[in-house]
Motif scaffolding. Structure first.
Motif, PDB file in Angstrom:
ATOM      1  N   VAL A 160       0.842  -1.194   0.000  1.00  0.00           N
ATOM      2  CA  VAL A 160       0.000   0.000   0.000  1.00  0.00           C
ATOM      3  C   VAL A 160       0.883   1.253   0.000  1.00  0.00           C
ATOM      4  O   VAL A 160       0.652   2.202  -0.745  1.00  0.00           O
ATOM      5  N   ILE A 189      -8.227  -1.113   5.023  1.00  0.00           N
ATOM      6  CA  ILE A 189      -8.463  -2.554   5.035  1.00  0.00           C
ATOM      7  C   ILE A 189      -8.446  -2.999   6.480  1.00  0.00           C
ATOM      8  O   ILE A 189      -7.516  -2.678   7.222  1.00  0.00           O
ATOM      9  N   ILE A 221     -13.025  -3.908   3.183  1.00  0.00           N
ATOM     10  CA  ILE A 221     -12.564  -2.634   2.622  1.00  0.00           C
ATOM     11  C   ILE A 221     -13.503  -1.534   3.118  1.00  0.00           C
ATOM     12  O   ILE A 221     -14.732  -1.674   3.056  1.00  0.00           O
ATOM     13  N   LEU A 230      -7.968  -2.742  -3.229  1.00  0.00           N
ATOM     14  CA  LEU A 230      -7.500  -1.494  -2.639  1.00  0.00           C
ATOM     15  C   LEU A 230      -6.928  -0.569  -3.709  1.00  0.00           C
ATOM     16  O   LEU A 230      -7.105   0.646  -3.657  1.00  0.00           O
ATOM     17  N   GLU A 238      -9.755   1.238  -5.288  1.00  0.00           N
ATOM     18  CA  GLU A 238     -10.288   2.280  -4.406  1.00  0.00           C
ATOM     19  C   GLU A 238      -9.357   3.482  -4.343  1.00  0.00           C
ATOM     20  O   GLU A 238      -9.787   4.628  -4.305  1.00  0.00           O
TER      21      GLU A 238
END
Lengths: 355, 355
Positions: free
Chosen positions: A283, A316, A325, A344, A347
């Protein structure tokens, strides 16, 4: 949410110090000042990194001459760092420095100080009185560390009095030590006594890997107590790193506007059933591409997960073999572990696009 | 020089928290607790790194069963981290946890709390009441951030009252948030109201590279204000890194005994005539081999150089083409630039050998 100490406002060119103005981040060039090209190049790198004020050492006449040219070539206000020589101070102001720093440890004669004051007044330049423990500790008779805070405060009072009696109040004050606790104590002391803006810094903090924590603790503590109007992190290394760390300290206490995403991650523990750290690393890589102050959370269980996720723009919350999510604080979907990153990423693209 | 807040003393096995006892550094295991071997191995790594107390999550019955075995196999006091289930709390105490942590956000029934209290009393176990912003923020009606400090304090007061009315005072308190300023505010608030030892931490601080500065600022500020009797840094990564950073924070404010050399370096500026950073990097490499709390300084000019050098056990103050070597605060020799490292290496060997 930090209640900042009330101070007068001191203008350094277009940069306003003190009062409710943003805390200015500064650094210092580390190349020969007389090498105008190298100096201007380094100042350019500093301003791109978010440096509001740049300080430049001017130990020789050649340096103050170069200063005039440097000031012409850059956009940021320049501060001249002066030691020992009142002539350098006057030359620097005449060369266009919007602020000078002088050191009570090595410019001591009253007449010298008065000459500097009169010149600063004439050119509307600000003056930082920069007391430094290493410059004022009496080398002949060793002053024990606890008494040095008292010594720094006394030196500051004496010096400020000379300025005030001459009707000069465009002052910024600093008291620095290489010791975190004495730096905190000395700054609390001057914050109690004076209402001038305060310049914070832990001096000679060391190589970046050693200096980060002590600098964050010293500067962060004072900021959290409402003290400090401009900061300078002192690292033995690239000055751009000083700006990055300075900004990071300000951001941590909510005193600098955030422009970049912030990633909250649970530290994981025996409850954690999926590889949260790996997920968070992925991420973080995606977030490097995003230039918005998003709050993103990667949480590993139901203890604090739902609470942190509800506070995030995107999150998350992982469970065994799957993850929830969240978008804008609301649970949006349940996704199998293998598809979490893809979900993710989608999003994040949505969030990065939306205003 | 930090005046620590007065607290009661709470014993966690042989580790004494509060009063004038050293500030204990703790971390948490991040492997499956039921995997006794992995857990014991991680605890071993933590204690070698300087961890005084280890916390272990016990979400299931299998975990509290494993806990009994873990407690038998390790030397360090074990804290059980309990959520949702009063049964787990009781099982953990019976398994030999010298302290448990319970969360007012998820164990709420008075009768459940009383059962836990009675069991802890019987086994002389300590209890940390660990309030966490993410666990108590009301998910149904979003509590705005500034009000959460009030909410955390109110929750703590309610919970402590239940313990005190049952005659149980072997308490440690914590209030954590992922936000630095709210963590500072909430801890100042509980420090004002209670005299129990306080456990400090910034929760969900993130991956190590993001978490260092905010953790140092939050924990450092509170320590500098005299608040905090045990600390836990929360990093999404190897728990050994949590101990290292925790120790670094304590050392920075003089609250942990130094065992390793400390390297003071001037940040360099336009005055500097030799490559101080390169010299400092070489010195730092040598220092990695030395296990003594030496103060070493590498300074680049005469402004603050002599002062810092006079404070160091060993120092170089560089000038153009040469350097002054200081030992025990006294100038010892002048050495040409090319021979500085060799001279310093000799002095370091002498200093490392002497007691």
């Amino acid at each position: 949410m930090i209640l900042r100490r009330r101070t007068r406002q001191v203008d350094v060119g277009p940069v306003r110090l003190g009062g409710s103005n943003p805390i200015a981040v500064q650094s210092m060039t580390k190349v020969d000042t007389a090498d105008v090209r190298a100096c201007v190049r380094q100042i350019g790198r500093l301003t791109v990194a978010g440096c509001d004020l740049v300080r430049v050492a001017v130990p020789t006449r050649a340096d103050t001459e170069a200063l005039a040219e440097i000031v012409r070539r850059v956009d940021v206000p320049i501060i001249a760092d002066v030691h020992f020589s009142p002539d350098r101070a006057i030359e620097a102001i005449e060369a266009g420095a919007t602020k000078i720093r002088i050191n009570p440890g090595n410019i001591k004669k009253r007449l010298d100080i008065l000459r500097i004051i009169d010149c600063a007044k004439q050119h509307a330049a600000a003056v930082r009185i920069g007391v430094n423990e290493a410059s004022i500790r009496d080398l002949k008779e060793d002053v024990p560390p606890p008494r040095r805070t008292v010594l720094m405060l006394r030196e500051m009072k004496k010096y400020v009095r000379v300025f005030e009696r001459r009707g000069f109040e465009k002052l910024v004050l600093s008291v620095k030590s290489a010791d975190v606790v004495r730096t905190i104590e000395a700054n609390r002391a001057i914050a109690d006594v004076f209402d001038y803006p305060i310049h914070l810094g832990l001096t000679h903090a060391g190589l970046p890997e050693d200096a980060r924590v002590p600098s964050a603790v010293a500067i962060g503590t004072l900021l959290a107590e409402g003290i400090g109007d401009t900061i300078r992190v002192s690292l033995a290394g690239d000055p751009v790193e000083e700006i990055r760390l300075g900004r990071e300290i300000l951001t941590s206490v909510g005193l600098s506007e955030e422009h970049r995403p912030r990633l909250t991650v649970c530290p994981t523990c025996g409850r954690c059933k999926i590889d949260v750290v790996r997920l968070a690393r992925q991420v973080r890589k995606l977030l490097l591409l995003i230039d918005k102050p998003l709050k993103v959370a990667v949480m590993g269980c139901i203890v604090n997960g739902p609470g942190e996720c509800a506070d995030a723009d995107l999150a998350i919350c992982a469970a065994q073999g799957k993850g929830f999510i969240y978008a804008h604080g609301k649970k949006k979907s349940v996704v199998p572990e293998g598809e979490l990153m893809a979900a993710l990423r989608n999003e994040l693209q949505l969030a990065a696009r939306s205003e």
